[in-house]
Write a protein that holds these residues in place. Structure first.
Motif, PDB file in Angstrom:
ATOM      1  N   VAL A 139      48.480 -91.339  34.589  1.00 27.03           N
ATOM      2  CA  VAL A 139      47.019 -91.391  34.570  1.00 27.03           C
ATOM      3  C   VAL A 139      46.435 -89.992  34.367  1.00 27.03           C
ATOM      4  O   VAL A 139      45.472 -89.809  33.609  1.00 27.03           O
ATOM      5  N   SER A 140      47.017 -88.993  35.009  1.00 32.00           N
ATOM      6  CA  SER A 140      46.545 -87.613  34.831  1.00 32.00           C
ATOM      7  C   SER A 140      46.651 -87.186  33.365  1.00 32.00           C
ATOM      8  O   SER A 140      45.774 -86.480  32.840  1.00 32.00           O
ATOM      9  N   GLY A 141      47.702 -87.641  32.703  1.00 28.18           N
ATOM     10  CA  GLY A 141      47.851 -87.335  31.284  1.00 28.18           C
ATOM     11  C   GLY A 141      46.726 -87.922  30.452  1.00 28.18           C
ATOM     12  O   GLY A 141      46.240 -87.273  29.495  1.00 28.18           O
ATOM     13  N   TYR A 142      46.288 -89.116  30.784  1.00 34.59           N
ATOM     14  CA  TYR A 142      45.175 -89.722  30.051  1.00 34.59           C
ATOM     15  C   TYR A 142      43.854 -89.007  30.343  1.00 34.59           C
ATOM     16  O   TYR A 142      42.974 -88.949  29.470  1.00 34.59           O
ATOM     17  N   LEU A 143      43.698 -88.456  31.548  1.00 36.91           N
ATOM     18  CA  LEU A 143      42.485 -87.684  31.837  1.00 36.91           C
ATOM     19  C   LEU A 143      42.418 -86.455  30.927  1.00 36.91           C
ATOM     20  O   LEU A 143      41.362 -86.141  30.373  1.00 36.91           O
ATOM     21  N   ASP A 144      43.531 -85.779  30.776  1.00 32.97           N
ATOM     22  CA  ASP A 144      43.582 -84.625  29.871  1.00 32.97           C
ATOM     23  C   ASP A 144      43.356 -85.064  28.423  1.00 32.97           C
ATOM     24  O   ASP A 144      42.647 -84.388  27.660  1.00 32.97           O
ATOM     25  N   LEU A 145      43.956 -86.187  28.064  1.00 35.24           N
ATOM     26  CA  LEU A 145      43.832 -86.680  26.697  1.00 35.24           C
ATOM     27  C   LEU A 145      42.383 -87.035  26.369  1.00 35.24           C
ATOM     28  O   LEU A 145      41.881 -86.724  25.275  1.00 35.24           O
ATOM     29  N   GLY A 146      41.693 -87.683  27.311  1.00 29.80           N
ATOM     30  CA  GLY A 146      40.303 -88.054  27.075  1.00 29.80           C
ATOM     31  C   GLY A 146      39.430 -86.851  26.772  1.00 29.80           C
ATOM     32  O   GLY A 146      38.599 -86.875  25.848  1.00 29.80           O
ATOM     33  N   ARG A 147      39.616 -85.784  27.521  1.00 29.37           N
ATOM     34  CA  ARG A 147      38.856 -84.560  27.269  1.00 29.37           C
ATOM     35  C   ARG A 147      39.190 -83.978  25.897  1.00 29.37           C
ATOM     36  O   ARG A 147      38.298 -83.560  25.151  1.00 29.37           O
ATOM     37  N   SER A 148      40.479 -83.952  25.586  1.00 29.64           N
ATOM     38  CA  SER A 148      40.876 -83.352  24.316  1.00 29.64           C
ATOM     39  C   SER A 148      40.386 -84.170  23.118  1.00 29.64           C
ATOM     40  O   SER A 148      40.165 -83.618  22.034  1.00 29.64           O
ATOM     41  N   GLU A 149      40.193 -85.476  23.328  1.00 30.31           N
ATOM     42  CA  GLU A 149      39.696 -86.323  22.253  1.00 30.31           C
ATOM     43  C   GLU A 149      38.180 -86.195  22.071  1.00 30.31           C
ATOM     44  O   GLU A 149      37.634 -86.689  21.083  1.00 30.31           O
ATOM     45  N   GLY A 150      37.498 -85.559  23.032  1.00 28.32           N
ATOM     46  CA  GLY A 150      36.067 -85.328  22.893  1.00 28.32           C
ATOM     47  C   GLY A 150      35.187 -86.187  23.779  1.00 28.32           C
ATOM     48  O   GLY A 150      33.948 -86.110  23.694  1.00 28.32           O
ATOM     49  N   ALA A 151      35.764 -87.009  24.645  1.00 28.76           N
ATOM     50  CA  ALA A 151      34.963 -87.795  25.586  1.00 28.76           C
ATOM     51  C   ALA A 151      34.450 -86.889  26.697  1.00 28.76           C
ATOM     52  O   ALA A 151      35.067 -85.858  27.012  1.00 28.76           O
ATOM     53  N   ARG A 152      33.322 -87.284  27.302  1.00 29.00           N
ATOM     54  CA  ARG A 152      32.710 -86.460  28.342  1.00 29.00           C
ATOM     55  C   ARG A 152      32.868 -87.114  29.702  1.00 29.00           C
ATOM     56  O   ARG A 152      32.585 -88.298  29.876  1.00 29.00           O
ATOM     57  N   VAL A 153      33.347 -86.335  30.682  1.00 24.05           N
ATOM     58  CA  VAL A 153      33.567 -86.845  32.034  1.00 24.05           C
ATOM     59  C   VAL A 153      32.263 -86.793  32.820  1.00 24.05           C
ATOM     60  O   VAL A 153      31.626 -85.750  32.930  1.00 24.05           O
ATOM     61  N   LEU A 154      31.861 -87.937  33.373  1.00 25.86           N
ATOM     62  CA  LEU A 154      30.663 -88.007  34.212  1.00 25.86           C
ATOM     63  C   LEU A 154      30.997 -88.012  35.695  1.00 25.86           C
ATOM     64  O   LEU A 154      30.171 -87.626  36.522  1.00 25.86           O
ATOM     65  N   SER A 155      32.178 -88.468  36.047  1.00 27.21           N
ATOM     66  CA  SER A 155      32.610 -88.458  37.450  1.00 27.21           C
ATOM     67  C   SER A 155      34.124 -88.490  37.484  1.00 27.21           C
ATOM     68  O   SER A 155      34.779 -88.963  36.563  1.00 27.21           O
ATOM     69  N   GLY A 156      34.686 -87.958  38.573  1.00 32.46           N
ATOM     70  CA  GLY A 156      36.137 -87.941  38.705  1.00 32.46           C
ATOM     71  C   GLY A 156      36.777 -87.010  37.706  1.00 32.46           C
ATOM     72  O   GLY A 156      36.272 -85.920  37.423  1.00 32.46           O
ATOM     73  N   VAL A 183      32.750 -92.288  24.266  1.00 38.03           N
ATOM     74  CA  VAL A 183      34.106 -92.618  23.817  1.00 38.03           C
ATOM     75  C   VAL A 183      34.014 -93.320  22.464  1.00 38.03           C
ATOM     76  O   VAL A 183      33.178 -94.200  22.255  1.00 38.03           O
ATOM     77  N   LYS A 184      34.855 -92.939  21.547  1.00 35.23           N
ATOM     78  CA  LYS A 184      34.920 -93.573  20.234  1.00 35.23           C
ATOM     79  C   LYS A 184      36.002 -94.656  20.245  1.00 35.23           C
ATOM     80  O   LYS A 184      37.031 -94.507  20.901  1.00 35.23           O
ATOM     81  N   PRO A 185      35.783 -95.748  19.509  1.00 28.74           N
ATOM     82  CA  PRO A 185      36.758 -96.855  19.529  1.00 28.74           C
ATOM     83  C   PRO A 185      38.171 -96.453  19.147  1.00 28.74           C
ATOM     84  O   PRO A 185      39.132 -97.085  19.579  1.00 28.74           O
ATOM     85  N   GLU A 186      38.298 -95.397  18.330  1.00 28.98           N
ATOM     86  CA  GLU A 186      39.632 -95.007  17.879  1.00 28.98           C
ATOM     87  C   GLU A 186      40.365 -94.103  18.866  1.00 28.98           C
ATOM     88  O   GLU A 186      41.564 -93.826  18.695  1.00 28.98           O
ATOM     89  N   MET A 187      39.690 -93.635  19.911  1.00 30.44           N
ATOM     90  CA  MET A 187      40.345 -92.757  20.884  1.00 30.44           C
ATOM     91  C   MET A 187      41.430 -93.521  21.643  1.00 30.44           C
ATOM     92  O   MET A 187      41.295 -94.704  21.933  1.00 30.44           O
ATOM     93  N   ARG A 188      42.475 -92.831  22.020  1.00 27.08           N
ATOM     94  CA  ARG A 188      43.577 -93.481  22.738  1.00 27.08           C
ATOM     95  C   ARG A 188      43.144 -94.000  24.102  1.00 27.08           C
ATOM     96  O   ARG A 188      43.638 -95.031  24.554  1.00 27.08           O
TER      97      ARG A 188
END
Length: 497
Positions: free
Chosen positions: A350-367, A390-395
């Motif tokens: 799960v921690s890996g996906y948190l890093d991945l989300g940021r690198s893909e350009g999604a913005r964290v609002l909490s957690g 989040v974009k539909p193509e993001m992992r």
């Protein structure tokens, strides 16, 4: 912290846990054991026998003998019903112990035990009722040249291999056990190595019901050994599996040797759709817990939150604010709403996906970060996390994370949101939040998923089927449809004149 239970359940004080084969508690043939860990603290809580191929062989032989030759064959529907009703009473009497075991071993907050009790007991008693309600039918035929009576018999399929996950040990166990006992099958169960204890305790209670030896066998162990041996075993007539797509595919290939019947309840990336006309007081907490419940470790979790553009900013703000109010902590704490992830392996995933989300350009609002304060330093805690933009193509929008992580995306019209909802390889759950009955019915018909929850999420009832479309698997848990996979249908013809 307000820890509810200070003492270990009695079941965990009696030494290493053995496996159940042919009515006896035995050690693994190899003598191997493994430890199970409390994810709130990282501490080992029990040692369990580690089953492998030889143990599976012994268990299947016992199940085969019990089905082919044992007294179980002579049990009437009423007798099987009595076994299930006795089990329900025993589980009811010992449910606090089960809740404590699951809280300690897989991190389910103990405060959820009231709802869990109702669900587990409801399932067992539903299966008890179905034991006397299964039947064939008389069929009016059109054969010329004489009088023929034709009817069908529904007979148990045989030995069932059940491979059960860790994220809902009790319910998953009963989902597989109930139809086995109701139909007259026998079984070998392989619980997850990360949550074996409640299955083994349930095995103890089964032994008190009067069930014949060999009808139910329990072989804990790892998937690559015990699970693989069970999936390919020629003495097994059916596999019932709940778990990942990748493992489901391996099981399907392994089943080809003797063309086992297979049912698969696999992963999901479920859409949860919020319209601008939704009741926000209902939709915000509902959509949040659709993802964050059980720390996001639910195959049908609503992890793709698709919100109408006109309320997208407002809804994200309210969702993030709500997520920050949820208490994350030790599963035995009376105030905990979100427990730990089940293991260090899951924490890293799960921690890996948190890093991945940021690198893909999604913005964290909490957690978005592991919790590692002094109270939780050794546990596996991730707070509820909201990603927006989040974009539909993001992992993170396409892959099953199996943690408390939701990805939010906007939509503008009905056809677009239906298309977006179905833009996934999965098809297990889905949600719709709206006051407009036309929108609700349109999406209920057009979303390709096994469950559609409208103005609610994760509603479950023993009489309602649960299962997936597409790569979420096939077959159903609960409901009358489930029994079709545990029964063979035999056609009988009699010439009467």
């Amino acid at each position: 912290m307000n820890i509810i239970a200070q003492e270990r359940p009695a079941f965990l004080t009696t030494g290493p846990k053995k496996m159940l084969i042919d009515g006896r508690w035995v050690e693994a043939a190899s003598g191997k054991t493994f430890e199970t860990v409390n994810p709130s603290t990282g501490e080992a809580i029990a040692t369990i026998a580690e089953g492998e191929r030889e143990d599976v062989d012994r268990a299947v032989a016992a199940a085969r003998k019990a089905f082919d030759e044992g007294p179980w064959r002579k049990f009437k529907p009423h007798d099987r019903q009595e076994i299930l009703l006795k089990l329900a009473d025993l589980v009811d009497r010992n449910f606090e112990e089960f809740a404590l075991i699951d809280a300690l071993e897989m991190g389910e907050p103990i405060t959820r035990r009231k709802n869990a009790r109702r669900r587990v007991l409801g399932l067992i008693r539903y299966y008890a009722g179905m034991a006397t309600a299964l039947h064939g039918e008389t069929v009016e035929n059109s054969m010329p040249g004489g009088d023929f009576t034709s009817y069908t018999l529904r007979e148990p399929v045989g030995v069932v291999g059940a491979i059960v996950p860790w994220n809902g040990p009790m319910v998953s166990w009963i989902w597989k056990l109930g139809p086995v006992l109701a139909t007259g099958c026998t079984a070998v169960y392989k619980p997850s190595e990360e949550a074996s204890l409640s299955a083994l305790r349930l095995g103890e209670l089964l032994c008190e019901t009067g069930i014949p030896d060999g009808v139910v066998n329990i072989v804990p162990g790892f998937g690559h050994a015990a699970g693989a041996a069970l999936a390919e075993h020629p003495g097994v007539d059916k596999i019932a599996f709940t778990g990942s797509v990748e493992t489901g595919q391996k099981i399907l290939m392994a089943s080809a040797g003797n063309l086992k019947r297979v049912t698969l309840e696999l992963g999901g990336k479920s859409p949860d759709i919020v319209f601008a006309d939704a009741d926000m007081e209902l939709a915000v907490p509902g959509a949040a817990m659709a993802c964050f419940g059980n720390t996001g470790q639910v195959c049908s979790a609503g992890t793709r939150l698709i919100v109408e553009q006109s309320v997208y900013d407002e809804f994200n703000e309210r969702l993030a604010d709500f997520s920050k109010t949820l208490k994350v902590g030790n599963s035995l704490d009376a105030e905990t709403q979100i427990g730990p992830l089940v293991s260090k392996k899951q924490l890293d995933r799960v921690s890996g996906y948190l890093d991945l989300g940021r690198s893909e350009g999604a913005r964290v609002l909490s957690g978005g970060e592991r919790l590692s304060d002094p109270d939780r330093a050794n546990g596996y805690f991730i707070p509820p996390t909201v990603f927006r933009d989040v974009k539909p193509e993001m992992r993170i929008a396409r892959e099953e994370i199996f943690g408390p992580v939701v990805s939010t995306m906007p939509f503008t019209d009905m056809e677009e949101v239906a298309r977006r909802a179905n833009d996934t390889h999965f098809g297990l759950g889905s949600g719709v939040w709206t006051r407009d009955v036309s929108k609700a019915h349109y999406l209920a018909k057009n979303i390709r998923a096994g469950s559609v929850w409208i103005n609610c999420y994760q509603m479950m009832d023993p009489a309602m089927p649960f299962g997936g479309y597409k790569m979420s698997g096939y077959g159903r848990e609960s409901g009358t449809a489930q029994f079709d996979d545990y029964l063979n249908v035999k056609a009988v013809w009699i010439r009467t004149a």
